[in-house]
Design a protein around this motif. Structure first.
Motif, mmCIF file in Angstrom:
data_model
loop_
_atom_site.group_PDB
_atom_site.id
_atom_site.type_symbol
_atom_site.label_atom_id
_atom_site.label_comp_id
_atom_site.label_asym_id
_atom_site.label_seq_id
_atom_site.Cartn_x
_atom_site.Cartn_y
_atom_site.Cartn_z
ATOM 1 N N MET A 1 0.809 -1.198 0.000
ATOM 2 C CA MET A 1 0.000 0.000 0.000
ATOM 3 C C MET A 1 0.854 1.266 0.000
ATOM 4 N N LEU A 2 1.992 1.214 0.715
ATOM 5 C CA LEU A 2 2.833 2.401 0.755
ATOM 6 C C LEU A 2 3.479 2.693 -0.596
ATOM 7 N N ASN A 3 3.830 1.654 -1.326
ATOM 8 C CA ASN A 3 4.369 1.885 -2.672
ATOM 9 C C ASN A 3 3.311 2.512 -3.567
ATOM 10 N N LEU A 4 2.093 2.054 -3.434
ATOM 11 C CA LEU A 4 0.990 2.622 -4.206
ATOM 12 C C LEU A 4 0.776 4.077 -3.807
ATOM 13 N N SER A 5 0.813 4.343 -2.515
ATOM 14 C CA SER A 5 0.654 5.708 -2.028
ATOM 15 C C SER A 5 1.723 6.621 -2.616
ATOM 16 N N ASN A 6 2.959 6.170 -2.584
ATOM 17 C CA ASN A 6 4.059 6.972 -3.126
ATOM 18 C C ASN A 6 3.867 7.211 -4.624
ATOM 19 N N SER A 7 3.439 6.193 -5.345
ATOM 20 C CA SER A 7 3.180 6.345 -6.779
ATOM 21 C C SER A 7 2.062 7.351 -7.034
ATOM 22 N N LEU A 8 1.047 7.332 -6.206
ATOM 23 C CA LEU A 8 -0.052 8.277 -6.356
ATOM 24 C C LEU A 8 0.389 9.712 -6.071
ATOM 25 N N ILE A 9 1.304 9.879 -5.116
ATOM 26 C CA ILE A 9 1.840 11.219 -4.849
ATOM 27 C C ILE A 9 2.579 11.719 -6.085
ATOM 28 N N ILE A 10 3.406 10.857 -6.663
ATOM 29 C CA ILE A 10 4.148 11.225 -7.872
ATOM 30 C C ILE A 10 3.184 11.564 -9.008
ATOM 31 N N ALA A 11 2.089 10.818 -9.088
ATOM 32 C CA ALA A 11 1.095 11.057 -10.139
ATOM 33 C C ALA A 11 0.218 12.277 -9.853
ATOM 34 N N GLY A 12 0.308 12.816 -8.634
ATOM 35 C CA GLY A 12 -0.452 14.008 -8.298
ATOM 36 C C GLY A 12 -1.807 13.759 -7.678
ATOM 37 N N ASP A 13 -2.096 12.518 -7.282
ATOM 38 C CA ASP A 13 -3.390 12.198 -6.671
ATOM 39 C C ASP A 13 -3.242 12.150 -5.150
ATOM 40 N N ALA A 14 -3.251 13.322 -4.544
ATOM 41 C CA ALA A 14 -3.031 13.433 -3.100
ATOM 42 C C ALA A 14 -4.132 12.762 -2.286
ATOM 43 N N THR A 15 -5.351 12.822 -2.746
ATOM 44 C CA THR A 15 -6.476 12.245 -1.996
ATOM 45 C C THR A 15 -6.340 10.738 -1.872
ATOM 46 N N LYS A 16 -6.103 10.064 -2.992
ATOM 47 C CA LYS A 16 -5.940 8.608 -2.957
ATOM 48 C C LYS A 16 -4.666 8.224 -2.201
ATOM 49 N N ALA A 17 -3.601 8.999 -2.374
ATOM 50 C CA ALA A 17 -2.347 8.717 -1.671
ATOM 51 C C ALA A 17 -2.559 8.764 -0.167
ATOM 52 N N GLU A 18 -3.273 9.768 0.290
ATOM 53 C CA GLU A 18 -3.551 9.873 1.724
ATOM 54 C C GLU A 18 -4.392 8.696 2.200
ATOM 55 N N GLU A 19 -5.382 8.321 1.416
ATOM 56 C CA GLU A 19 -6.253 7.198 1.784
ATOM 57 C C GLU A 19 -5.434 5.909 1.964
ATOM 58 N N TYR A 20 -4.590 5.592 0.994
ATOM 59 C CA TYR A 20 -3.776 4.375 1.085
ATOM 60 C C TYR A 20 -2.746 4.461 2.210
ATOM 61 N N SER A 21 -2.207 5.644 2.438
ATOM 62 C CA SER A 21 -1.248 5.816 3.531
ATOM 63 C C SER A 21 -1.913 5.570 4.881
ATOM 64 N N ARG A 22 -3.112 6.083 5.045
ATOM 65 C CA ARG A 22 -3.823 5.878 6.314
ATOM 66 C C ARG A 22 -4.128 4.392 6.538
ATOM 67 N N GLN A 23 -4.507 3.691 5.484
ATOM 68 C CA GLN A 23 -4.745 2.251 5.607
ATOM 69 C C GLN A 23 -3.462 1.518 5.975
ATOM 70 N N ALA A 24 -2.374 1.904 5.347
ATOM 71 C CA ALA A 24 -1.087 1.268 5.630
ATOM 72 C C ALA A 24 -0.656 1.532 7.069
ATOM 73 N N ILE A 25 -0.883 2.739 7.554
ATOM 74 C CA ILE A 25 -0.534 3.073 8.941
ATOM 75 C C ILE A 25 -1.344 2.226 9.906
ATOM 76 N N GLN A 26 -2.630 2.050 9.640
ATOM 77 C CA GLN A 26 -3.462 1.207 10.518
ATOM 78 C C GLN A 26 -2.899 -0.206 10.604
ATOM 79 N N LEU A 27 -2.560 -0.779 9.463
ATOM 80 C CA LEU A 27 -1.991 -2.132 9.449
ATOM 81 C C LEU A 27 -0.643 -2.179 10.155
ATOM 82 N N ALA A 28 0.184 -1.190 9.894
ATOM 83 C CA ALA A 28 1.513 -1.157 10.512
ATOM 84 C C ALA A 28 1.409 -1.016 12.027
ATOM 85 N N GLU A 29 0.549 -0.137 12.499
ATOM 86 C CA GLU A 29 0.377 0.043 13.944
ATOM 87 C C GLU A 29 -0.177 -1.211 14.600
ATOM 88 N N ALA A 30 -1.116 -1.865 13.940
ATOM 89 C CA ALA A 30 -1.704 -3.088 14.480
ATOM 90 C C ALA A 30 -0.676 -4.204 14.612
#
Length: 128
Positions: A1-30
């Motif tokens: 998910m973090l690789n996807l998030s980073n790719s979305l940032i590069i592509a300029g899709d901040a909304t989707k990047a944030e969404e995937y980053s938040r999901q990845a953080i939840q999994l990582a924290e858990a």
């Protein structure tokens, strides 16, 4: 998910990047994965930076920096410091950029140098 998030940032899709980053953080924290949590925090900061929302970007970059320092994640500490340098540059605060870059360089070099070399490189009088 973090690789996807980073790719979305590069592509300029901040909304989707944030969404995937938040999901990845939840999994990582858990799963007690501070390293991945830190990367996710930087990615969320980058999503805010992309939107021009500097105060929120600053919050996430600093949160990532504190977490990386807490668990001694040197690469992520450097990554958060470089993100702060980028933010300060975009905020037109160029006088603050070198300190963040110097911090990142010191952190990255610390693993390869003796303690005396680190003190000389990262001492209070050093600059870029």
């Amino acid at each position: 998910m973090l690789n996807l998030s980073n790719s979305l940032i590069i592509a300029g899709d901040a909304t989707k990047a944030e969404e995937y980053s938040r999901q990845a953080i939840q999994l990582a924290e858990a799963n007690g994965m501070e390293n991945l949590t830190t990367i996710g925090l930087v990615d969320i900061g980058n999503a805010y930076l992309l939107r021009g929302n500097f105060s929120e970007a600053d919050q996430y970059f600093n949160q990532a920096l504190r977490l990386a320092q807490l668990y001694k994640g040197k690469r992520n500490e450097a990554r958060a410091s470089l993100s702060l340098a980028s933010l300060r540059s975009q905020q037109n605060r160029p006088d603050e950029v070198p300190a963040h870059i110097q911090t990142a360089l010191c952190v990255l070099r610390a693993g390869r140098l003796s303690q005396g070399d680190i003190s000389g490189l990262c001492g209070s009088g050093s600059s870029l």
